[in-house]
Design an enzyme around this catalytic site. Structure first.
Site, PDB file in Angstrom:
ATOM      1  N   SER A 153     -10.854 -70.114  35.632  1.00 49.84           N
ATOM      2  CA  SER A 153     -10.131 -70.049  34.357  1.00 49.84           C
ATOM      3  C   SER A 153     -11.005 -70.631  33.244  1.00 49.84           C
ATOM      4  CB  SER A 153      -8.828 -70.849  34.430  1.00 49.84           C
ATOM      5  OG  SER A 153      -7.796 -70.052  34.936  1.00 49.84           O
ATOM      6  N   LYS A 159      -7.238 -82.393  38.997  1.00 48.74           N
ATOM      7  CA  LYS A 159      -7.984 -81.219  39.471  1.00 48.74           C
ATOM      8  C   LYS A 159      -9.164 -80.915  38.545  1.00 48.74           C
ATOM      9  CE  LYS A 159      -5.278 -78.108  41.041  1.00 48.74           C
ATOM     10  NZ  LYS A 159      -4.389 -76.964  41.294  1.00 48.74           N
ATOM     11  N   LYS A 209      -4.593 -77.972  30.345  1.00 49.16           N
ATOM     12  CA  LYS A 209      -4.807 -76.718  31.082  1.00 49.16           C
ATOM     13  C   LYS A 209      -3.862 -76.680  32.269  1.00 49.16           C
ATOM     14  CE  LYS A 209      -7.100 -73.009  32.033  1.00 49.16           C
ATOM     15  NZ  LYS A 209      -5.896 -72.202  31.892  1.00 49.16           N
ATOM     16  N   ASN A 228      -1.193 -64.849  46.068  1.00 54.11           N
ATOM     17  CA  ASN A 228      -2.553 -64.792  45.535  1.00 54.11           C
ATOM     18  C   ASN A 228      -3.538 -65.685  46.296  1.00 54.11           C
ATOM     19  OD1 ASN A 228      -4.475 -66.320  43.304  1.00 54.11           O
ATOM     20  ND2 ASN A 228      -4.529 -64.097  43.202  1.00 54.11           N
ATOM     21  N   LYS A 244       1.354 -78.240  32.802  1.00 58.96           N
ATOM     22  CA  LYS A 244       1.981 -77.189  33.607  1.00 58.96           C
ATOM     23  C   LYS A 244       3.227 -76.733  32.873  1.00 58.96           C
ATOM     24  CE  LYS A 244       1.347 -75.168  37.621  1.00 58.96           C
ATOM     25  NZ  LYS A 244       0.062 -74.907  38.302  1.00 58.96           N
ATOM     26  N   THR A 259      -9.100 -68.739  43.596  1.00 56.77           N
ATOM     27  CA  THR A 259      -8.501 -69.896  44.273  1.00 56.77           C
ATOM     28  C   THR A 259      -8.661 -69.768  45.786  1.00 56.77           C
ATOM     29  OG1 THR A 259      -6.924 -69.986  42.459  1.00 56.77           O
ATOM     30  CG2 THR A 259      -6.468 -71.374  44.358  1.00 56.77           C
TER      31      THR A 259
HETATM   32  P1  NAD Z   1       2.270 -66.590  44.893  1.00 56.25           P
HETATM   33  O1  NAD Z   1       3.586 -66.535  44.249  1.00 56.25           O
HETATM   34  O2  NAD Z   1       1.301 -65.492  44.670  1.00 56.25           O
HETATM   35  O3  NAD Z   1       2.430 -66.791  46.461  1.00 56.25           O
HETATM   36  C1  NAD Z   1       3.273 -67.711  47.060  1.00 56.25           C
HETATM   37  C2  NAD Z   1       3.441 -67.284  48.504  1.00 56.25           C
HETATM   38  O4  NAD Z   1       4.213 -68.244  49.199  1.00 56.25           O
HETATM   39  C3  NAD Z   1       4.165 -65.938  48.672  1.00 56.25           C
HETATM   40  O5  NAD Z   1       3.479 -65.188  49.647  1.00 56.25           O
HETATM   41  C4  NAD Z   1       5.533 -66.344  49.207  1.00 56.25           C
HETATM   42  O6  NAD Z   1       6.097 -65.332  50.017  1.00 56.25           O
HETATM   43  C5  NAD Z   1       5.154 -67.563  50.019  1.00 56.25           C
HETATM   44  N1  NAD Z   1       6.250 -68.456  50.345  1.00 56.25           N
HETATM   45  C6  NAD Z   1       7.155 -69.025  49.505  1.00 56.25           C
HETATM   46  N2  NAD Z   1       8.013 -69.787  50.206  1.00 56.25           N
HETATM   47  C7  NAD Z   1       7.616 -69.708  51.511  1.00 56.25           C
HETATM   48  C8  NAD Z   1       8.075 -70.291  52.718  1.00 56.25           C
HETATM   49  N3  NAD Z   1       9.121 -71.098  52.752  1.00 56.25           N
HETATM   50  N4  NAD Z   1       7.416 -69.984  53.867  1.00 56.25           N
HETATM   51  C9  NAD Z   1       6.370 -69.151  53.870  1.00 56.25           C
HETATM   52  N5  NAD Z   1       5.872 -68.576  52.755  1.00 56.25           N
HETATM   53  C10 NAD Z   1       6.491 -68.867  51.589  1.00 56.25           C
HETATM   54  O7  NAD Z   1       1.612 -68.001  44.452  1.00 56.25           O
HETATM   55  P2  NAD Z   1       0.107 -68.448  44.536  1.00 56.25           P
HETATM   56  O8  NAD Z   1      -0.505 -68.270  43.216  1.00 56.25           O
HETATM   57  O9  NAD Z   1      -0.530 -67.891  45.749  1.00 56.25           O
HETATM   58  O10 NAD Z   1       0.294 -70.041  44.714  1.00 56.25           O
HETATM   59  C11 NAD Z   1       0.530 -70.635  45.972  1.00 56.25           C
HETATM   60  C12 NAD Z   1       0.317 -72.138  45.842  1.00 56.25           C
HETATM   61  O11 NAD Z   1      -1.007 -72.395  45.380  1.00 56.25           O
HETATM   62  C13 NAD Z   1       1.227 -72.846  44.854  1.00 56.25           C
HETATM   63  O12 NAD Z   1       1.434 -74.179  45.312  1.00 56.25           O
HETATM   64  C14 NAD Z   1       0.381 -72.884  43.579  1.00 56.25           C
HETATM   65  O13 NAD Z   1       0.772 -73.900  42.689  1.00 56.25           O
HETATM   66  C15 NAD Z   1      -0.965 -73.156  44.187  1.00 56.25           C
HETATM   67  N6  NAD Z   1      -2.111 -72.797  43.350  1.00 56.25           N
HETATM   68  C16 NAD Z   1      -2.260 -71.527  42.874  1.00 56.25           C
HETATM   69  C17 NAD Z   1      -3.395 -71.226  42.130  1.00 56.25           C
HETATM   70  C18 NAD Z   1      -3.664 -69.834  41.649  1.00 56.25           C
HETATM   71  O14 NAD Z   1      -4.714 -69.627  41.038  1.00 56.25           O
HETATM   72  N7  NAD Z   1      -2.835 -68.853  41.922  1.00 56.25           N
HETATM   73  C19 NAD Z   1      -4.326 -72.221  41.838  1.00 56.25           C
HETATM   74  C20 NAD Z   1      -4.152 -73.494  42.350  1.00 56.25           C
HETATM   75  C21 NAD Z   1      -3.030 -73.767  43.112  1.00 56.25           C
END
Ligand code: NAD
Length: 428
Positions: A362, A94, A70, A221, A106, A190
């Site tokens: 999920s 996780k 997953k 997100n 992944k 999340t």
């Molecule tokens: P996303 O693409 O929706 O958001 C990423 C955010 O980070 C954006 O707002 C972007 O502008 C910002 N960003 C990127 N580089 C940056 C920087 N240098 N400085 C400041 N802001 C910056 O992605 P997401 O889904 O929100 O995921 C964010 C993190 O959480 C990732 O590490 C992802 O692996 C992790 N994550 C996401 C989920 C999920 O369900 N979406 C679940 C577990 C973990």
């Protein structure tokens, strides 16, 4: 010259530390340090101008002892194999720490999604599924969205798999849109989960959440819903968020001392995450350097953007007011920064516990797909809260008993569960 940050090395170092403490066998250690399978492939895509472009794609399957692989599929221009390996490994831990019956994987594509039209994105995700169709499925490997991918793209991927498979197969993928096999609550899951675990940390530390302020990195997100839930669930204030501005090609921190309104900022954010500066400024928001979020006078820091954001240098700028770091992102804190944070007595909720709400919902989505019966949003979020609260309490108990920090405690719980499943299946 500073060493280049390698997330997979970091994931292995974190694992090795706890493998030593648990005195794991060499063969078991080797098994868990590396992914079980890797797929590297090129995806040809017909671009809108008629040309064909090749994109580098990956799927890395770390461990499926506890259930089907997953993990999300990430679209990012600087994605690397080691980045995906690290994320796949963390997915195993996780799912195990949340105690849901899934393994870890992944995927990714090296691409800037903001540079693609909708049609190009659709052809690219369908191409990804065509490459992986024999090795994904509800009982094999279930992808999901991550950075750079969204619910609509998951719907296209589910459709492509269903077409190739000859039957409607919603359980092949999660994070689908509601009405297209998705679960209510997945979008918020999340970010809300980050706040559920923060609430439990506050309960343990005797902190009143309504009197606290959070500084958040990211405004995607995870960060958006963490910001919303911080106010809604804890009654606390958000001090700032930060984001990567695609137009200016740099990061900004946006702050407001009072009445910071995540919902308003969201309403002026475009689909690629860039905030309308003019509208924000006229509403009293201040734009600073992207790194400014980290040294804000906050009680809680929520890194929710990308890996390796808190390092040995900037960790020293964290305000003495900070009591909790809630890792919304995967791998946001380097190993060196971890030591600095520990020495300063800041309570850190490790990534694969803190952000496990996404994969938990999920999992609930695939359960609903299997039943062909859907829960209300409240039911979903309540189940998520229950699972995460239980996970937090188990990890806290182990870390107090073993006198280790929460990251090591979470690894102990997760590794032990995966090893138990491997033993039960006769693998080791
Ligand atoms: P996303 O693409 O929706 O958001 C990423 C955010 O980070 C954006 O707002 C972007 O502008 C910002 N960003 C990127 N580089 C940056 C920087 N240098 N400085 C400041 N802001 C910056 O992605 P997401 O889904 O929100 O995921 C964010 C993190 O959480 C990732 O590490 C992802 O692996 C992790 N994550 C996401 C989920 C999920 O369900 N979406 C679940 C577990 C973990």
């Amino acid at each position: 010259m500073a060493a280049i940050f390698n997330p997979f090395q970091m994931a292995q170092q974190q694992f090795d530390r706890v493998a030593d403490m648990l005195q794991l066998d060499e063969s078991v250690r080797e098994y868990l340090r590396w992914p079980q399978k890797e797929f590297h492939f090129r995806i040809p895509v017909r671009m809108d101008n008629g040309s064909v472009r090749l994109f580098q794609g990956f799927r890395i399957q770390h461990n499926n002892a506890r259930g089907p692989y997953k993990g999300g599929v990430r679209f990012h221009p600087s994605e690397t194999v080691d980045g995906i390996r690290a994320l796949a490994t963390w997915m195993t831990w996780k799912c195990a720490v949340a105690d849901i019956p899934l393994g870890g994987a992944k995927g990714g594509v090296v691409v800037d999604p903001a540079a693609l039209s909708n049609g190009e994105k659709e052809r690219l995700v369908r191409g990804w599924v065509q490459q992986m169709r024999k090795n994904i499925g509800p009982r094999q490997d279930v992808p999901a969205p991550d950075v750079g991918t969204n619910a609509q793209m998951m719907a296209w991927m589910m459709d492509e798999f269903s077409l190739l498979n000859g039957e409607y197969t919603p359980g092949v993928i999660t994070g689908k849109p509601v009405g297209g096999g998705g679960s209510l609550g997945r979008t918020e899951a999340t970010g809300y989960g980050v706040v559920y675990t923060t609430r439990e940390a506050m309960r343990h530390l005797g902190i009143d959440g309504s009197k606290t302020r959070a500084a958040i990195q990211g405004f995607g997100n995870v960060a958006q819903y963490a910001a919303v839930a911080y106010k809604q669930i804890l009654g606390g204030e958000v001090l700032c968020v930060s984001y990567w501005d695609y137009n200016d090609k740099r990061a900004y921190t946006i702050s407001k001392e009072r009445d910071f309104d995540p919902a308003f900022l969201l309403s002026i954010t475009d689909q690629y995450g860039s905030v309308n500066k003019q509208k924000a400024q006229s509403a009293g928001y201040v734009f600073e350097d992207g790194g400014a979020w980290l040294s804000k006078d906050a009680d809680v820091l929520i890194p929710a953007a990308m890996e390796g954001q808190i390092d040995a240098v900037n960790a020293k700028t964290i305000s003495s007011r900070v009591k909790i770091i809630a890792e919304g992102a995967n791998g946001p804190t380097t190993t060196e920064a971890d030591e600095i944070i520990k020495a300063r007595g800041i309570f850190l909720i490790p990534d694969f516990l803190c952000n496990s709400g996404g994969v938990t919902v999920s999992y609930l989505e695939s359960v609903q797909n299997d039943m062909n019966y859907y829960w209300t949003k409240d039911e979903v979020l309540q189940k998520e809260d229950q699972i995460l609260t239980e996970a937090f309490r188990t990890v806290l108990e182990v870390s107090l008993n073993e006198k280790v920090d929460l990251r090591d405690g979470a690894y102990m719980v997760a590794i032990s569960r995966v090893i138990k499943a491997m033993q039960l299946r006769g693998w080791i």
